[in-house]
Each structure stands twice: as C-alpha cells, then as structure tokens.
Motif scaffolding. Structure first.
Motif, PDB file in Angstrom:
ATOM      1  N   GLY A   1       6.357 -30.782  50.032  1.00  0.00           N
ATOM      2  CA  GLY A   1       5.085 -31.404  49.681  1.00  0.00           C
ATOM      3  C   GLY A   1       3.910 -30.679  50.294  1.00  0.00           C
ATOM      4  O   GLY A   1       2.855 -30.532  49.658  1.00  0.00           O
ATOM      5  N   LYS A   2       4.066 -30.209  51.523  1.00  0.00           N
ATOM      6  CA  LYS A   2       2.997 -29.453  52.167  1.00  0.00           C
ATOM      7  C   LYS A   2       2.732 -28.137  51.437  1.00  0.00           C
ATOM      8  O   LYS A   2       1.577 -27.699  51.296  1.00  0.00           O
ATOM      9  CB  LYS A   2       3.375 -29.165  53.623  1.00  0.00           C
ATOM     10  CG  LYS A   2       3.469 -30.395  54.516  1.00  0.00           C
ATOM     11  CD  LYS A   2       2.108 -30.947  54.845  1.00  0.00           C
ATOM     12  CE  LYS A   2       2.193 -32.041  55.894  1.00  0.00           C
ATOM     13  NZ  LYS A   2       0.848 -32.549  56.278  1.00  0.00           N
ATOM     14  N   LEU A   3       3.798 -27.492  50.971  1.00  0.00           N
ATOM     15  CA  LEU A   3       3.630 -26.235  50.240  1.00  0.00           C
ATOM     16  C   LEU A   3       2.948 -26.464  48.895  1.00  0.00           C
ATOM     17  O   LEU A   3       2.191 -25.597  48.430  1.00  0.00           O
ATOM     18  CB  LEU A   3       4.993 -25.562  50.040  1.00  0.00           C
ATOM     19  CG  LEU A   3       5.749 -25.170  51.311  1.00  0.00           C
ATOM     20  CD1 LEU A   3       7.063 -24.485  50.957  1.00  0.00           C
ATOM     21  CD2 LEU A   3       4.899 -24.277  52.210  1.00  0.00           C
ATOM     22  N   LEU A   4       3.212 -27.595  48.273  1.00  0.00           N
ATOM     23  CA  LEU A   4       2.564 -27.921  46.999  1.00  0.00           C
ATOM     24  C   LEU A   4       1.065 -28.110  47.154  1.00  0.00           C
ATOM     25  O   LEU A   4       0.314 -28.029  46.162  1.00  0.00           O
ATOM     26  CB  LEU A   4       3.186 -29.178  46.400  1.00  0.00           C
ATOM     27  CG  LEU A   4       4.572 -29.012  45.790  1.00  0.00           C
ATOM     28  CD1 LEU A   4       5.219 -30.368  45.532  1.00  0.00           C
ATOM     29  CD2 LEU A   4       4.491 -28.202  44.492  1.00  0.00           C
ATOM     30  N   ALA A   5       0.622 -28.366  48.391  1.00  0.00           N
ATOM     31  CA  ALA A   5      -0.806 -28.551  48.642  1.00  0.00           C
ATOM     32  C   ALA A   5      -1.416 -27.352  49.359  1.00  0.00           C
ATOM     33  O   ALA A   5      -2.587 -27.398  49.749  1.00  0.00           O
ATOM     34  CB  ALA A   5      -1.023 -29.818  49.468  1.00  0.00           C
ATOM     35  N   ASN A   6      -0.642 -26.281  49.543  1.00  0.00           N
ATOM     36  CA  ASN A   6      -1.125 -25.113  50.284  1.00  0.00           C
ATOM     37  C   ASN A   6      -1.645 -25.516  51.662  1.00  0.00           C
ATOM     38  O   ASN A   6      -2.707 -25.064  52.111  1.00  0.00           O
ATOM     39  CB  ASN A   6      -2.214 -24.367  49.502  1.00  0.00           C
ATOM     40  CG  ASN A   6      -1.645 -23.208  48.696  1.00  0.00           C
ATOM     41  OD1 ASN A   6      -0.448 -22.929  48.745  1.00  0.00           O
ATOM     42  ND2 ASN A   6      -2.501 -22.546  47.928  1.00  0.00           N
ATOM     43  N   ASP A   7      -0.871 -26.386  52.343  1.00  0.00           N
ATOM     44  CA  ASP A   7      -1.289 -26.878  53.650  1.00  0.00           C
ATOM     45  C   ASP A   7      -1.327 -25.722  54.646  1.00  0.00           C
ATOM     46  O   ASP A   7      -0.327 -25.007  54.838  1.00  0.00           O
ATOM     47  CB  ASP A   7      -0.302 -27.954  54.129  1.00  0.00           C
ATOM     48  CG  ASP A   7      -0.701 -28.554  55.455  1.00  0.00           C
ATOM     49  OD1 ASP A   7      -1.544 -29.464  55.463  1.00  0.00           O
ATOM     50  OD2 ASP A   7      -0.172 -28.096  56.492  1.00  0.00           O
ATOM     51  N   ALA A   8      -2.479 -25.549  55.295  1.00  0.00           N
ATOM     52  CA  ALA A   8      -2.676 -24.395  56.174  1.00  0.00           C
ATOM     53  C   ALA A   8      -1.750 -24.444  57.388  1.00  0.00           C
ATOM     54  O   ALA A   8      -1.216 -23.408  57.812  1.00  0.00           O
ATOM     55  CB  ALA A   8      -4.136 -24.326  56.622  1.00  0.00           C
ATOM     56  N   GLN A   9      -1.562 -25.617  57.981  1.00  0.00           N
ATOM     57  CA  GLN A   9      -0.711 -25.707  59.164  1.00  0.00           C
ATOM     58  C   GLN A   9       0.741 -25.381  58.836  1.00  0.00           C
ATOM     59  O   GLN A   9       1.422 -24.688  59.593  1.00  0.00           O
ATOM     60  CB  GLN A   9      -0.821 -27.109  59.781  1.00  0.00           C
ATOM     61  CG  GLN A   9      -2.144 -27.373  60.476  1.00  0.00           C
ATOM     62  CD  GLN A   9      -2.141 -28.707  61.206  1.00  0.00           C
ATOM     63  OE1 GLN A   9      -1.389 -29.612  60.848  1.00  0.00           O
ATOM     64  NE2 GLN A   9      -2.978 -28.828  62.223  1.00  0.00           N
TER      65      GLN A   9
ATOM     66  N   TYR B   1       0.048 -38.492  52.137  1.00  0.00           N
ATOM     67  CA  TYR B   1       0.241 -37.782  50.877  1.00  0.00           C
ATOM     68  C   TYR B   1      -0.550 -36.479  50.904  1.00  0.00           C
ATOM     69  O   TYR B   1      -1.747 -36.456  51.214  1.00  0.00           O
ATOM     70  CB  TYR B   1      -0.226 -38.639  49.706  1.00  0.00           C
ATOM     71  CG  TYR B   1       0.062 -38.046  48.355  1.00  0.00           C
ATOM     72  CD1 TYR B   1       1.347 -37.867  47.892  1.00  0.00           C
ATOM     73  CD2 TYR B   1      -1.013 -37.654  47.522  1.00  0.00           C
ATOM     74  CE1 TYR B   1       1.598 -37.316  46.640  1.00  0.00           C
ATOM     75  CE2 TYR B   1      -0.766 -37.115  46.273  1.00  0.00           C
ATOM     76  CZ  TYR B   1       0.546 -36.934  45.842  1.00  0.00           C
ATOM     77  OH  TYR B   1       0.786 -36.396  44.599  1.00  0.00           O
ATOM     78  N   PRO B   2       0.098 -35.334  50.629  1.00  0.00           N
ATOM     79  CA  PRO B   2      -0.589 -34.036  50.734  1.00  0.00           C
ATOM     80  C   PRO B   2      -1.638 -33.854  49.638  1.00  0.00           C
ATOM     81  O   PRO B   2      -1.366 -34.078  48.457  1.00  0.00           O
ATOM     82  CB  PRO B   2       0.547 -33.025  50.588  1.00  0.00           C
ATOM     83  CG  PRO B   2       1.628 -33.734  49.818  1.00  0.00           C
ATOM     84  CD  PRO B   2       1.523 -35.177  50.214  1.00  0.00           C
ATOM     85  N   GLU B   3      -2.808 -33.449  50.058  1.00  0.00           N
ATOM     86  CA  GLU B   3      -3.886 -33.153  49.120  1.00  0.00           C
ATOM     87  C   GLU B   3      -4.190 -31.669  49.172  1.00  0.00           C
ATOM     88  O   GLU B   3      -4.190 -31.065  50.254  1.00  0.00           O
ATOM     89  CB  GLU B   3      -5.153 -33.952  49.470  1.00  0.00           C
ATOM     90  CG  GLU B   3      -5.010 -35.448  49.361  1.00  0.00           C
ATOM     91  CD  GLU B   3      -4.849 -35.930  47.917  1.00  0.00           C
ATOM     92  OE1 GLU B   3      -5.148 -35.115  46.995  1.00  0.00           O
ATOM     93  OE2 GLU B   3      -4.449 -37.091  47.728  1.00  0.00           O
ATOM     94  N   PRO B   4      -4.412 -31.035  48.009  1.00  0.00           N
ATOM     95  CA  PRO B   4      -4.688 -29.592  47.988  1.00  0.00           C
ATOM     96  C   PRO B   4      -5.912 -29.256  48.842  1.00  0.00           C
ATOM     97  O   PRO B   4      -6.900 -29.984  48.855  1.00  0.00           O
ATOM     98  CB  PRO B   4      -4.933 -29.288  46.507  1.00  0.00           C
ATOM     99  CG  PRO B   4      -4.262 -30.407  45.779  1.00  0.00           C
ATOM    100  CD  PRO B   4      -4.372 -31.609  46.649  1.00  0.00           C
ATOM    101  N   GLU B   5      -5.841 -28.146  49.568  1.00  0.00           N
ATOM    102  CA  GLU B   5      -6.950 -27.709  50.402  1.00  0.00           C
ATOM    103  C   GLU B   5      -7.853 -26.756  49.637  1.00  0.00           C
ATOM    104  O   GLU B   5      -7.412 -26.040  48.746  1.00  0.00           O
ATOM    105  CB  GLU B   5      -6.419 -27.040  51.677  1.00  0.00           C
ATOM    106  CG  GLU B   5      -5.627 -28.003  52.543  1.00  0.00           C
ATOM    107  CD  GLU B   5      -5.260 -27.389  53.879  1.00  0.00           C
ATOM    108  OE1 GLU B   5      -5.629 -26.219  54.130  1.00  0.00           O
ATOM    109  OE2 GLU B   5      -4.628 -28.088  54.720  1.00  0.00           O
TER     110      GLU B   5
END
Length: 387
Positions: A305-313, A383-387
């Motif tokens: 899920g984090k990868l789907l939002a391009n989560d920086a951390q 819920y991951p949100e795109p950055e």
C-alpha cells in the motif's frame, strides 16, 4: 571491583608475615589453591598469609619473584600488586568464557572465540548476533592485554587507575581463612556439578537434527538454549515486489517493473552485497516472508500500500524505485522466485548474472489502492495517500 581477570593458581602451603618483602620457597608437598590473596607490603614487596611461597623483592615500582613471574597483576600495562580477593569479592572458580575455557589459564582462548565470530562476520551479513557474542568475551581480556589501547604517562588513564588501585590495596582487609576458602570451594564445586548435570539435555539438543532454539529444559532455567536458527534451508526463495502503470493488471502487455532492495537478491545481474556489521531489517524480513504466505506476514501488504502511494519513507528503505519521478503505480504484486548462484565460467555467469532465478508462482495477487481500502480500515492502518 576493578580486576576483571581470573587469578593464576598459586601455591598455598607456606606463609609469610604481612608487611615483609620475602616469603619462603615452596616445598615438594606444596598444595595449590584457586586463590591469589596477595596485597601490597609497605616496602613494595608481596605479602600473604597463605602464599605465595616465592621470594619477592622490590625493584622500582614493580615487585618480582625469583622464578621471573610477577607477584601481582599488570594493570593497564603497569605492574600492580594483586588485590585481596575477600575485599574485592572476586570469585575465581568456574570463571569461563562462552566457549568453556578459563579466562586467563589459556591465553590463546581469549581471542579464539572472538576470532571465530570475526570469521562469521566476514563471511555473512547477519552479523549483529556475532558482534553481540563478542562483547561478553571482552571480560576475559586482562588489563595487560587491553592496556595498549589506553593512553599512558603522568596523569593519563593508566596512571589514574594505578593510583586508585594502590589506594584500595593499602586499605585491603585480611585474606579469607582456610575454612572460608574450603566453604567457597565446596559451593563452587557443587554449582559446577549442578550446571554440568543440567547441561546434558542442552548438549543432546545441540547434537539433534531438530534443535529447539531459545528454550529451557528445566524449571530452574539456569541452562538454556539460545540462537537465531536451529537449521538452515537448502534453497533460497525470494519475494519480488513489482509495479505497473497499466490500467489492466491482467493484460498480457502489462509492463511490470521490479522494486530493488538494498541488499537482498533481486536483479540477477547485481553482485551480492556485503554490509556487515550493518543489518538491513526490511531485507531480512522479506527473506523470512518468502518461507510463508502473505497471510502470515500482513506487513508486506501494508508495504505494498505504501508503494502504491509512492510513500517517501517506505521508498527510502529500497535501493531503486522504478516509478521515481513518475506517477505511482496503479498495481503492485508479489512474485515468488527461487534463487541459486550461477556457476563460475557457466553460461549465466558469462552473461553477467550472479544469480539464476526461476519463478515459482504468485506470492500475492495484483493490488490497487482501492482494493486495499477495506484491508487497511479493518486493521486501523492509515490509508495511504499519493504524495
């Protein structure tokens, strides 16, 4: 207590007046004790009520014996009379290293255990356990061995420690009586027999092909088993995370791109890394996840899920993001592969491949952010949100 060493065996069948600088020589019937109850005399010599049965003389700041041995211990590279054991509370018997060898009776054993761990550190990446194993063995190195690591000279560390120990030695109490030494030796012997008896099932477990790790075999919990792995798998499987920007994850022409981790196997052409003593925890967890299914490792879905939002951390823990500078992927999936090394001089090695991998099947199906909304909500994850 400032001495972290096991005193040497000394003869104890004769006596010397406290405050004198000489002691009678040992006879043929001299007995030996685990104690080294020396204290400093007023003139710099050795004195003891139970030993040392050697002729001592004062020469400068160092007391020496006829046989060439020192009357006391060397403290941080300088000579210092041995502290009285009763005052310092040092228990010598059964003082052993993790490898079962006495600390100072066998000088080579001091470094043997650490050397084995260093070899493991050089040859592998899971080395933080080996560094932790080395730490307790440092207590088996006496002051003379470690003294070269510290500064010398007036007012420096060695000189300060020597002055402190000289003051403590001048105030040392009388050594323990023979009855006290016998009682202490009896207790030590009983404890040694108990530990040896309780160690029998531990040794049998060590020799078993089905070792039980991190467990106790008796209610006293004195002797236990510790370790990371009881056995090692013969095959290496890996979970490869992939993403695609295609609108239809099932389309044959969907272009799936691999996420590369910092150390674990991924691209067959990437050379295996050596990161000791650093420990890449995420890479390590990915290796364990490959032994099971994603149902046993829900955190990997959280990572997807984090990868789907391009989560920086989350991406900071990876070596390569195929969607860097672009919109995040629409779908992320996990693929299961078996890895093995290519043979030197073989076809794959000639192609620049360190690894040969074969797909075993899907690890988890393609997932989109919308697919994971309910999954994240049920587990109270943000819920991951795109950055």
């Amino acid at each position: 207590m400032r001495h972290n060493r096991c005193p040497t065996l000394w003869p104890t069948s004769c006596t010397a007046p406290r405050g004198g600088s000489t002691a009678s020589r040992p006879s043929a019937t001299t007995s030996w004790s685990w104690w080294c109850p020396f204290s400093s005399s007023s003139d710099g010599g050795c004195a003891s009520s139970t030993g040392p049965c050697r002729s001592c003389s004062s020469s400068g700041s160092a007391a020496r014996v006829d046989s060439g041995r020192r009357c006391g211990t060397r403290t941080l590279g300088r000579e210092e009379p041995e502290l009285d054991p009763e005052r310092s509370g040092q228990l010598v018997a059964l003082d052993v290293t993790l490898k079962g060898q006495p600390c100072t009776r066998l000088p080579s054993s001091k470094a043997l255990g650490a050397s084995v761990q260093v070899v493991l550190i050089i040859s592998g990446n899971l080395s933080f356990l080996n560094w932790l194993t080395i730490v307790p063995s440092l207590a088996c190195f006496d002051d003379a061995t470690l003294g070269a690591l510290f500064p010398s000279g007036p007012g420096r560390l060695k000189d300060q420690v020597l002055k402190i120990q000289e003051e403590e030695t001048r105030g040392a109490s009388a050594p323990r009586t023979r009855a006290g030494s016998v009682a202490r030796g009896t207790v030590n012997l009983a404890l040694g027999i108990l530990v040896a008896w309780l160690s029998i099932p531990v040794v049998l477990n060590l020799l078993s092909p089905r070792q039980v790790m991190n467990s106790s075999f008796n209610p006293l919990r004195i002797v236990n088993t510790y370790g990371a792995f009881g056995s090692i798998t013969r095959e290496r499987t890996e979970v490869i995370l992939q993403g695609t920007a295609s609108a239809n994850a099932s389309a044959p022409d969907s272009a799936w791109e691999d996420y590369e981790f910092k150390c674990k196997p991924g691209d067959p052409r990437r050379r295996p890394c050596l990161i000791s003593p650093y420990h890449h925890r995420l890479d390590w967890l990915m290796w364990f996840a490959a032994f099971q299914t994603y149902e046993h490792n829900e955190w990997i879905i959280h990572l997807a899920g984090k990868l789907l939002a391009n989560d920086a951390q989350a991406l900071s823990l990876l070596a390569r993001n195929p969607f860097e500078g672009r919109d995040p992927p629409r779908w992320v999936r996990g693929e299961h592969y078996r890895y093995k090394f290519s043979r030197p001089g073989g076809r794959h090695a000639a192609e620049g491949k360190w690894w040969i991998r074969r797909r075993l099947g899907p690890y988890f199906p393609p997932l989109s952010r919308q697919d994971l909304r309910g999954y994240f909500t049920s587990r109270q994850w943000p819920y991951p949100e795109p950055e």
